[in-house]
Design an enzyme around this catalytic site. Sequence first.
Site, short mmCIF file in Angstrom:
data_model
loop_
_atom_site.label_atom_id
_atom_site.label_comp_id
_atom_site.label_asym_id
_atom_site.label_seq_id
_atom_site.Cartn_x
_atom_site.Cartn_y
_atom_site.Cartn_z
N ARG A 49 0.85 -1.19 0.00
CA ARG A 49 0.00 0.00 0.00
C ARG A 49 0.88 1.23 0.00
O ARG A 49 2.08 1.16 0.06
CB ARG A 49 -0.89 -0.01 1.22
CG ARG A 49 -0.12 -0.34 2.55
CD ARG A 49 -0.68 0.30 3.75
NE ARG A 49 -0.64 1.73 3.68
CZ ARG A 49 0.42 2.49 3.91
NH1 ARG A 49 1.58 1.95 4.20
NH2 ARG A 49 0.33 3.80 3.85
N ARG A 86 -6.21 0.20 -8.05
CA ARG A 86 -6.84 1.09 -7.06
C ARG A 86 -7.08 2.44 -7.72
O ARG A 86 -6.25 2.90 -8.50
CB ARG A 86 -5.96 1.29 -5.81
CG ARG A 86 -6.03 0.15 -4.81
CD ARG A 86 -5.22 0.47 -3.54
NE ARG A 86 -6.03 1.14 -2.51
CZ ARG A 86 -5.50 1.64 -1.38
NH1 ARG A 86 -4.20 1.58 -1.18
NH2 ARG A 86 -6.28 2.21 -0.48
N GLN A 187 -3.57 2.19 9.76
CA GLN A 187 -2.22 2.35 9.21
C GLN A 187 -1.35 3.18 10.15
O GLN A 187 -0.13 2.96 10.25
CB GLN A 187 -2.26 3.04 7.84
CG GLN A 187 -2.79 2.20 6.69
CD GLN A 187 -4.28 2.36 6.47
OE1 GLN A 187 -5.04 2.49 7.42
NE2 GLN A 187 -4.71 2.35 5.21
N ASP A 228 -2.57 11.13 -1.92
CA ASP A 228 -2.72 10.11 -2.96
C ASP A 228 -2.91 10.73 -4.33
O ASP A 228 -2.64 10.07 -5.35
CB ASP A 228 -3.88 9.19 -2.61
CG ASP A 228 -3.56 8.33 -1.41
OD1 ASP A 228 -3.71 8.81 -0.27
OD2 ASP A 228 -3.12 7.19 -1.61
N ASN A 238 -6.49 12.23 0.27
CA ASN A 238 -5.64 11.47 1.18
C ASN A 238 -6.53 10.58 2.04
O ASN A 238 -7.77 10.62 1.94
CB ASN A 238 -4.79 12.40 2.05
CG ASN A 238 -3.65 11.67 2.75
OD1 ASN A 238 -2.90 10.95 2.14
ND2 ASN A 238 -3.58 11.84 4.07
C1 LIG Z 1 3.00 8.13 0.83
S1 LIG Z 1 1.57 7.13 0.85
C2 LIG Z 1 0.31 8.25 0.53
C3 LIG Z 1 -1.02 7.81 1.08
O1 LIG Z 1 -1.37 6.42 0.84
C4 LIG Z 1 -2.10 5.94 1.99
O2 LIG Z 1 -3.26 5.25 1.62
P1 LIG Z 1 -3.32 3.63 1.74
O3 LIG Z 1 -2.77 3.24 3.09
O4 LIG Z 1 -4.80 3.30 1.56
O5 LIG Z 1 -2.47 3.12 0.59
C5 LIG Z 1 -2.44 7.18 2.75
O6 LIG Z 1 -3.55 7.84 2.18
C6 LIG Z 1 -1.17 7.96 2.57
O7 LIG Z 1 -1.24 9.27 3.00
#
Ligand SMILES: CSC[C@H]1O[C@H](OP(=O)(O)O)[C@H](O)[C@@H]1O
Length: 349
Positions: A49, A86, A187, A228, A238
Amino acid sequence: MQDRECLALRLQSDRLQLLDQSRLPQVQDWFAVDDVDTLIEAIHALRTRGAPMIAIAAALLVAVRVQHGDEHAAIADAIERLRTARPTAVNLMHAMDALRAALDGDDWRVAVVATAEALFDDDRALCNAMAEHGAALVAPGERILTHCNTGGLATAGIGTALGVIRRAHEQDKGISVWVDETRPLLQGGRLTAWELGELGIDYRLIADSMAASFMAAGQVDRVIVGADRIAANGDFANKIGTYGLAVLARHHGIPFAVVAPHTTVDPACSSGDAIPIEQRDAAEVRGVTGAAGELCWAPANARVANPAFDVTPAALIDHWVLDTGVYEHAAVAEGVFGPKTTAARRNMG
Ligand SMILES: CSC[C@H]1O[C@H](OP(=O)(O)O)[C@H](O)[C@@H]1O
């Protein structure tokens, strides 16, 4: 291809392995990725991710398939299937578009592999550049609140927002971090807490709902988050919960920064309204862990809404920290994230 390794990815003898981020921090389990179906499943399940990381993993898998002799049509199909794994993080689409372009060349095998390798190598440099630019904003002793995970697990380097925090720590600024747990998939509580612990950076883990009162109590000096997708007008998507932090930060007069590589800027996206928001399974929201550690479930038939991201309008942002520098409203209004300047930036390499 030369072997490569970062916190969550290993490329060894043309074989790709990823660290299963869905099981961290209790279990550090690496899994092999030999085909597109395996990677798409892993991306869907957030076993891998983070906006830059999913793009880099996808690109390196395509390169691995090229090295294993897959034909042009199979590689083209792999690129198209991975491109839609995604919908919100634009890094994946940009990376697949770069591979599409490489595929059109005469020596496409060499071009595709070189493009994928460059994405990995470039991202490490982009992380360092963001960290330097962003750390310059941080004053000694600041208590920084961050959301989700934006560190080495999400990139090929030291991270985006968490890379800024790490660099400020390395510069002996004596910072501390409020870590939003980041429901529903935690996360922050699982991954950011783990990364900061490994780095020896002082942090406190909090429930997302606690951020407001810590801001009201004057215990938060800055909010730094990742992205994102950044639209041409500076709006950005985000992890869900980011927009609320931006509103709270503005209300409390706390500076709010978004940190991302230029590969997260989408000049073709005019505003946040045009950013597709991933809707995820209800089960992720229904399950919670009770005070005694037992798994408490909402009613099995509980109706759920589970958008994985939200959009923060440019008006609520104080600093956009990219690898190319720190931007404020005037630059954004002048189109720094628009098609013309982004094309120029990409030409800079
Ligand atoms: C540097 S990662 C950017 C962004 O990705 C994460 O989403 P996910 O855990 O669903 O892949 C999160 O929004 C981070 O800020």
